[in-house]
Motif scaffolding. Structure first.
Motif, PDB file in Angstrom:
ATOM      1  N   GLY A 102     -26.108  37.427  91.790  1.00 24.77           N
ATOM      2  CA  GLY A 102     -26.903  37.606  92.997  1.00 24.77           C
ATOM      3  C   GLY A 102     -26.237  38.468  94.056  1.00 24.77           C
ATOM      4  N   GLY A 103     -24.917  38.322  94.246  1.00 28.05           N
ATOM      5  CA  GLY A 103     -24.227  39.108  95.258  1.00 28.05           C
ATOM      6  C   GLY A 103     -24.312  40.598  94.985  1.00 28.05           C
ATOM      7  N   SER A 104     -24.137  40.986  93.736  1.00 25.68           N
ATOM      8  CA  SER A 104     -24.229  42.398  93.368  1.00 25.68           C
ATOM      9  C   SER A 104     -25.631  42.941  93.587  1.00 25.68           C
ATOM     10  CB  SER A 104     -23.824  42.586  91.899  1.00 25.68           C
ATOM     11  OG  SER A 104     -22.489  42.182  91.697  1.00 25.68           O
ATOM     12  N   ALA A 105     -26.625  42.117  93.315  1.00 28.59           N
ATOM     13  CA  ALA A 105     -28.006  42.546  93.524  1.00 28.59           C
ATOM     14  C   ALA A 105     -28.260  42.850  94.996  1.00 28.59           C
ATOM     15  CB  ALA A 105     -28.969  41.471  93.033  1.00 28.59           C
ATOM     16  N   GLY A 106     -27.695  42.036  95.891  1.00 27.97           N
ATOM     17  CA  GLY A 106     -27.841  42.298  97.313  1.00 27.97           C
ATOM     18  C   GLY A 106     -27.197  43.605  97.730  1.00 27.97           C
ATOM     19  N   VAL A 107     -26.018  43.900  97.174  1.00 21.84           N
ATOM     20  CA  VAL A 107     -25.331  45.156  97.472  1.00 21.84           C
ATOM     21  C   VAL A 107     -26.162  46.338  96.998  1.00 21.84           C
ATOM     22  CG1 VAL A 107     -23.313  46.560  96.932  1.00 21.84           C
ATOM     23  CG2 VAL A 107     -23.032  44.144  97.466  1.00 21.84           C
ATOM     24  N   VAL A 108     -26.717  46.238  95.800  1.00 19.82           N
ATOM     25  CA  VAL A 108     -27.557  47.317  95.268  1.00 19.82           C
ATOM     26  C   VAL A 108     -28.752  47.565  96.177  1.00 19.82           C
ATOM     27  CG1 VAL A 108     -29.083  47.979  93.366  1.00 19.82           C
ATOM     28  CG2 VAL A 108     -26.849  46.981  92.878  1.00 19.82           C
ATOM     29  N   GLY A 109     -29.368  46.487  96.662  1.00 16.69           N
ATOM     30  CA  GLY A 109     -30.511  46.641  97.549  1.00 16.69           C
ATOM     31  C   GLY A 109     -30.161  47.397  98.813  1.00 16.69           C
ATOM     32  N   ILE A 110     -29.034  47.050  99.426  1.00 17.76           N
ATOM     33  CA  ILE A 110     -28.600  47.732 100.649  1.00 17.76           C
ATOM     34  C   ILE A 110     -28.280  49.201 100.360  1.00 17.76           C
ATOM     35  CG2 ILE A 110     -26.800  47.819 102.414  1.00 17.76           C
ATOM     36  CD1 ILE A 110     -26.582  44.769 102.152  1.00 17.76           C
ATOM     37  N   ALA A 111     -27.604  49.462  99.235  1.00 13.84           N
ATOM     38  CA  ALA A 111     -27.250  50.834  98.880  1.00 13.84           C
ATOM     39  C   ALA A 111     -28.494  51.684  98.619  1.00 13.84           C
ATOM     40  CB  ALA A 111     -26.350  50.839  97.641  1.00 13.84           C
ATOM     41  N   VAL A 112     -29.499  51.103  97.994  1.00 11.74           N
ATOM     42  CA  VAL A 112     -30.745  51.835  97.748  1.00 11.74           C
ATOM     43  C   VAL A 112     -31.394  52.238  99.070  1.00 11.74           C
ATOM     44  CG1 VAL A 112     -33.127  51.556  96.935  1.00 11.74           C
ATOM     45  CG2 VAL A 112     -31.218  50.913  95.458  1.00 11.74           C
ATOM     46  N   VAL A 113     -31.413  51.316 100.022  1.00 13.69           N
ATOM     47  CA  VAL A 113     -31.959  51.629 101.346  1.00 13.69           C
ATOM     48  C   VAL A 113     -31.157  52.750 102.000  1.00 13.69           C
ATOM     49  CG1 VAL A 113     -32.344  50.739 103.670  1.00 13.69           C
ATOM     50  CG2 VAL A 113     -32.930  49.331 101.686  1.00 13.69           C
ATOM     51  N   ALA A 114     -29.827  52.712 101.852  1.00 18.57           N
ATOM     52  CA  ALA A 114     -28.972  53.750 102.432  1.00 18.57           C
ATOM     53  C   ALA A 114     -29.275  55.112 101.821  1.00 18.57           C
ATOM     54  CB  ALA A 114     -27.500  53.387 102.226  1.00 18.57           C
ATOM     55  N   VAL A 115     -29.472  55.150 100.505  1.00 14.70           N
ATOM     56  CA  VAL A 115     -29.798  56.415  99.836  1.00 14.70           C
ATOM     57  C   VAL A 115     -31.121  56.967 100.357  1.00 14.70           C
ATOM     58  CG1 VAL A 115     -30.451  57.472  97.635  1.00 14.70           C
ATOM     59  CG2 VAL A 115     -28.493  55.919  97.743  1.00 14.70           C
ATOM     60  N   ILE A 116     -32.117  56.128 100.447  1.00 17.68           N
ATOM     61  CA  ILE A 116     -33.443  56.574 100.899  1.00 17.68           C
ATOM     62  C   ILE A 116     -33.386  57.068 102.343  1.00 17.68           C
ATOM     63  CG2 ILE A 116     -35.799  55.826 101.389  1.00 17.68           C
ATOM     64  CD1 ILE A 116     -35.550  53.897  99.025  1.00 17.68           C
ATOM     65  N   LEU A 117     -32.747  56.304 103.227  1.00 14.90           N
ATOM     66  CA  LEU A 117     -32.650  56.712 104.625  1.00 14.90           C
ATOM     67  C   LEU A 117     -31.863  58.019 104.774  1.00 14.90           C
ATOM     68  CD1 LEU A 117     -31.995  53.296 106.431  1.00 14.90           C
ATOM     69  CD2 LEU A 117     -34.128  54.607 106.314  1.00 14.90           C
ATOM     70  N   GLY A 118     -30.799  58.158 103.974  1.00 19.44           N
ATOM     71  CA  GLY A 118     -30.014  59.391 104.026  1.00 19.44           C
ATOM     72  C   GLY A 118     -30.827  60.610 103.633  1.00 19.44           C
ATOM     73  N   GLN A 119     -31.626  60.484 102.597  1.00 20.35           N
ATOM     74  CA  GLN A 119     -32.434  61.622 102.160  1.00 20.35           C
ATOM     75  C   GLN A 119     -33.572  61.906 103.128  1.00 20.35           C
ATOM     76  OE1 GLN A 119     -31.260  63.491  99.895  1.00 20.35           O
ATOM     77  NE2 GLN A 119     -29.640  62.003  99.471  1.00 20.35           N
TER      78      GLN A 119
END
Length: 312
Positions: A102-119
């Protein structure tokens, strides 16, 4: 027939053909060595505890993330996001010290948001520059259609942003898959017996042996599907032998764990081999992490699932 034989012999003995053959042999040896190191080192380190395994996996994540971003021609910012996501997932797994993902899944979710916002930020910044630099009429009206002015970025920039986003989203998922081995290493049986390190080793050895043998068969001109099938058999057999010799699991469990990991690894390896011509850099060392580490990353999620099913 004689003329054709003479032509073939001349081509075989030519310096150009000999150099190409040596390059191919060198490439195969380098790929084989990288596969062995990528699978064997974390398998051996797993028994030393999560921190040691995390250090090895972090290095492999850096190499895999770098190769992934490079072959997809993504930006350095995307690589930073992918790298931070991988290290954050590893740190979360170490801090929580559990066998849950579960912890890794939360990190992936935050990173995905960061990628989208960055682009999205890049797109807006590009649109602003394009509109500001567009020539205007004496009356002050911007030259060009209202659609172009509102969308700003050129088609080339739009393409780069799209590719960068795809590389970032997929890269985050790919590198954090390796963190699954950290979740597995803390696995225990219902009676409390620690078996996680053995499960990790069985999965890594099965996947590594499968990819290595598949590559050797492919070099011997076996059909791609046949080469991968042979690799799968060798990977499953490796797990059987390891399970019979190691403590914590038996030969049957070792066979199943290694077989599942080998299946995921050889399918990934087949995709990598078929897409090699499209990779930026071709057969250069920059693609080695895709050959040696990417199949292990794909297998990690399956090792986690089958480990919980059998012994967790």
């Amino acid at each position: 027939m004689y003329a054709r034989g003479v032509e073939t012999a001349a081509r075989t003995n030519s310096p150009v053909f000999g150099a190409a053959r040596r390059r191919k042999r060198s490439s195969l040896l380098l790929a084989g060595a990288s596969i062995v190191v990528a699978a064997l080192v974390p398998a051996l380190v797993a028994d030393a505890g999560p921190p040691a395994l995390a250090a090895v996996l972090a290095l492999e994540q850096v190499l895999l993330g770098w190769a992934w971003v490079r072959v997809l021609a993504a930006s350095s910012v995307t690589f930073v996001i992918v790298l931070v996501a991988a290290l954050a997932a590893d740190a979360t797994a170490l801090i929580t010290d559990s066998d849950e993902i579960g912890g890794s899944a939360g990190v992936v979710g935050i990173a995905v948001v960061a990628v989208i916002l960055g682009q999205l930020w890049r797109r807006r910044a590009g649109a602003g520059v394009a509109t500001r630099d567009r020539p205007s009429t004496p009356g002050g009206a911007v030259v060009g259609s209202e659609y172009e002015a509102s969308h700003g970025a050129s088609s080339g920039q739009q393409t780069r942003i799209t590719v960068d986003m795809a590389a970032g989203l997929s890269g985050v998922v790919v590198v954090t898959l390796l963190t699954s081995y950290l979740d597995v290493v803390g696995m225990r049986t219902p009676t409390g017996r620690a078996v996680g390190a053995t499960v990790v080793a069985a999965g890594l050895l099965g996947a590594g042996a499968a990819v290595l043998f598949a590559r050797l068969c492919a070099a011997a001109r076996a059909r791609p599907v046949v080469a991968r099938l042979a690799g799968f058999v060798v990977g499953a057999a490796t797990g059987s032998v390891f399970g019979g010799l190691a403590g914590g699991i038996d030969a049957a469990d070792g066979t199943v764990i290694a077989a599942v990991a080998a299946a995921a690894a050889v399918v990934t390896d087949l995709a990598v081999a078929r897409g090699a011509a499209e990779f930026r850099g071709g057969d250069r060392p920059s693609t080695l992490p895709l050959v040696s580490i990417l199949p292990l990353a794909t297998a990690a999620a399956f090792v986690y699932a089958i480990g919980h099913l059998l012994v967790g």
